[in-house]
Write an enzyme that holds these catalytic residues in place. Structure first.
Site, mmCIF file in Angstrom:
data_model
loop_
_atom_site.group_PDB
_atom_site.id
_atom_site.type_symbol
_atom_site.label_atom_id
_atom_site.label_comp_id
_atom_site.label_asym_id
_atom_site.label_seq_id
_atom_site.Cartn_x
_atom_site.Cartn_y
_atom_site.Cartn_z
ATOM 1 N N CYS A 119 -19.912 60.748 43.072
ATOM 2 C CA CYS A 119 -20.463 60.337 44.200
ATOM 3 C C CYS A 119 -21.618 61.214 44.711
ATOM 4 C CB CYS A 119 -19.263 59.816 45.261
ATOM 5 S SG CYS A 119 -19.950 58.949 46.564
ATOM 6 N N CYS A 121 -21.688 61.935 48.158
ATOM 7 C CA CYS A 121 -21.527 62.191 49.784
ATOM 8 C C CYS A 121 -21.173 63.689 49.807
ATOM 9 C CB CYS A 121 -20.805 61.241 50.179
ATOM 10 S SG CYS A 121 -18.786 60.986 49.420
ATOM 11 N N CYS A 129 -23.705 58.585 50.392
ATOM 12 C CA CYS A 129 -23.363 58.546 49.051
ATOM 13 C C CYS A 129 -24.679 58.207 48.197
ATOM 14 C CB CYS A 129 -22.458 57.029 48.696
ATOM 15 S SG CYS A 129 -20.946 57.744 49.682
ATOM 16 N N LYS A 194 -14.158 48.634 46.705
ATOM 17 C CA LYS A 194 -13.919 49.798 47.771
ATOM 18 C C LYS A 194 -14.424 49.291 49.088
ATOM 19 C CE LYS A 194 -15.049 54.571 48.829
ATOM 20 N NZ LYS A 194 -15.620 55.982 48.339
ATOM 21 N N ARG A 204 -12.423 62.806 54.733
ATOM 22 C CA ARG A 204 -13.877 63.203 55.020
ATOM 23 C C ARG A 204 -13.864 64.719 55.763
ATOM 24 N NH1 ARG A 204 -16.754 57.553 56.871
ATOM 25 N NH2 ARG A 204 -16.182 56.652 54.879
ATOM 26 N N ARG A 216 -20.745 53.638 56.560
ATOM 27 C CA ARG A 216 -21.066 53.319 55.056
ATOM 28 C C ARG A 216 -20.874 51.904 54.906
ATOM 29 N NH1 ARG A 216 -20.779 58.349 53.615
ATOM 30 N NH2 ARG A 216 -18.756 59.505 53.442
ATOM 31 N N GLU A 232 -16.745 41.603 42.736
ATOM 32 C CA GLU A 232 -17.318 42.857 42.501
ATOM 33 C C GLU A 232 -16.543 43.379 41.328
ATOM 34 O OE1 GLU A 232 -18.865 45.402 43.645
ATOM 35 O OE2 GLU A 232 -19.722 45.189 45.365
ATOM 36 N N LYS A 247 -9.392 49.953 46.564
ATOM 37 C CA LYS A 247 -9.253 51.132 47.803
ATOM 38 C C LYS A 247 -9.792 50.565 48.971
ATOM 39 C CE LYS A 247 -11.101 55.503 48.431
ATOM 40 N NZ LYS A 247 -12.471 56.261 48.087
ATOM 41 N N TYR A 312 -1.908 61.499 46.953
ATOM 42 C CA TYR A 312 -1.654 62.672 47.424
ATOM 43 C C TYR A 312 -0.123 63.227 47.325
ATOM 44 C CZ TYR A 312 -6.415 61.837 48.992
ATOM 45 O OH TYR A 312 -7.882 61.666 48.901
HETATM 46 C C1 PBG Z 1 -16.356 59.390 48.134
HETATM 47 C C2 PBG Z 1 -15.101 59.202 48.315
HETATM 48 C C3 PBG Z 1 -14.226 58.621 49.573
HETATM 49 C C4 PBG Z 1 -12.922 58.737 49.171
HETATM 50 C C5 PBG Z 1 -13.038 58.890 47.779
HETATM 51 N N1 PBG Z 1 -14.115 59.001 47.440
HETATM 52 C C6 PBG Z 1 -14.766 58.698 51.075
HETATM 53 C C7 PBG Z 1 -15.661 57.637 51.539
HETATM 54 O O1 PBG Z 1 -16.120 57.007 50.823
HETATM 55 O O2 PBG Z 1 -15.988 58.067 52.718
HETATM 56 C C8 PBG Z 1 -11.949 58.485 50.304
HETATM 57 C C9 PBG Z 1 -10.663 58.940 49.808
HETATM 58 C C10 PBG Z 1 -9.506 59.015 50.569
HETATM 59 O O3 PBG Z 1 -9.592 58.748 51.962
HETATM 60 O O4 PBG Z 1 -8.319 59.607 50.198
HETATM 61 N N2 PBG Z 1 -17.322 58.382 48.285
#
Ligand code: PBG
Length: 323
Positions: A119, A121, A129, A194, A204, A216, A232, A247, A312
């Protein structure tokens, strides 16, 4: 019918409960996210995610070793580069923080399966992103950068790449670029469904990737949409995804169950930062039994139909599961 049927018979003690249990949870199911940063000897706690750290490569190697020793087969790497710029050049730099981390971790723990988040970002100064044009994220120009990023990860030795940007066509673009560069054997795990979620808040802070303007919602999915997730996912499979992901996980168990029922492909779910931090916060306040709730949440994600869970909690959960 009662009194002939008494369901409590099969709940009598732990042994019979084990025998009729429908869902299993194992360290094999976990993918553990690591945040890798520049420098040496750095292990900076992420305040909104107790137990998680931004780590320099040497520390990430130690963490990777510990995870593997606990039976966790895989990690996913996020990078925090030293410099961010408009085009996120750190994302596809052959000497970038993730690229160097892959090499060091594969050297130290060759059997640990190293996945990389693909990604922009974390690498752009605006925190979006993709490439910004006229205040918007330009889809097709972003594809080229994502493809370069994925190839650079594969070159460094990544076992799998996982695009999380939600640009249209990125799985196909990445598949094509990997194949052209001799990485036809590297699988893609697509963040297929997502959602634009408030549950990413703590991440973040961890990845320093908060968008500097706007949000986003023009590329991530609307949390209100269920059928769209299947569209998707189906598109990503057609473009060549090997594993698909839903996600976040906890507020989207219906989506996980739909995906499981509709597709035979391996399914992952991301137990995201906000889901993790809520458990930690309530545990710190003494309001819940954090360990018990953690296992219940992870089990529910498996019960909904996920094969793999990005979490995590991976190490603490593995410790409990291993006994
Ligand atoms: C990058 C990304 C994000 C997460 C994983 N890859 C953040 C977003 O899209 O803002 C989030 C993971 C998490 O909250 O644990 N695009």
């Amino acid at each position: 019918m009662f009194p002939v049927n008494r369901y409590r018979r099969l709940r009598k003690n732990d042994t019979i409960r084990r025998m009729v249990r429908e869902t299993s949870l194992s360290a094999d199911d976990f993918i553990y996210p690591l945040f890798v940063t520049f420098g040496k000897g750095v292990r900076k706690p992420i305040s909104s995610m107790p137990g998680c750290f931004q780590e320099s490569i040497d520390e990430a190697v130690k963490n990777a070793k510990e995870s593997y020793a606990l039976g966790i087969p895989s990690i996913i790497l996020f990078g925090i580069p030293e410099h961010k710029d408009e085009l996120g050049t750190g994302a596809y730099d052959e000497n970038g923080v993730v690229q160097n981390a892959i090499k060091a971790i594969k050297d130290a723990v060759p059997d640990l399966y190293v996945i990389t988040d693909v990604c922009m970002c974390e690498y752009t100064n605006h925190g979006h992103c993709g490439v910004i044009e006229k205040g918007e994220v330009e889809n097709d120009k972003t594809l080229r950068l994502l493809a370069m990023e994925a190839v650079s990860h594969a070159k460094a030795g990544a076992d799998m790449v996982a695009p999380s940007d939600m640009m249209d066509g990125r799985v196909g673009a990445i598949r094509g670029a990997l194949d052209e560069n001799g990485f036809g054997g590297i699988p893609i795990m697509a963040y297929a469904a997502k959602y634009a979620s408030g549950f990413y808040g703590p991440f973040r802070e961890a990845a320093e990737s908060t968008p500097q303007f706007g949000d986003r919602r023009s590329y991530q999915m609307d949390p209100a949409n269920r059928r769209e997730a299947l569209r998707e996912i189906s598109l990503d499979i057609q473009e060549g995804a090997d594993v698909v992901m839903v996600k976040p996980a906890l507020s989207y168990l219906d989506i996980i169950a739909d995906a499981r029922a509709s597709f035979a492909i391996p399914l992952a779910a991301y137990n995201v930062s906000g889901e993790y931090s809520m458990v930690k916060a309530a545990e710190q306040l003494g309001w819940i039994d954090g360990k018990r709730v953690m296992i219940e949440i992870l089990t529910s994600i498996r019960r909904a139909g996920a094969d793999l869970i990005l979490t995590y909690h991976a190490k603490e959960a593995a410790e409990i599961i291993n006994g």
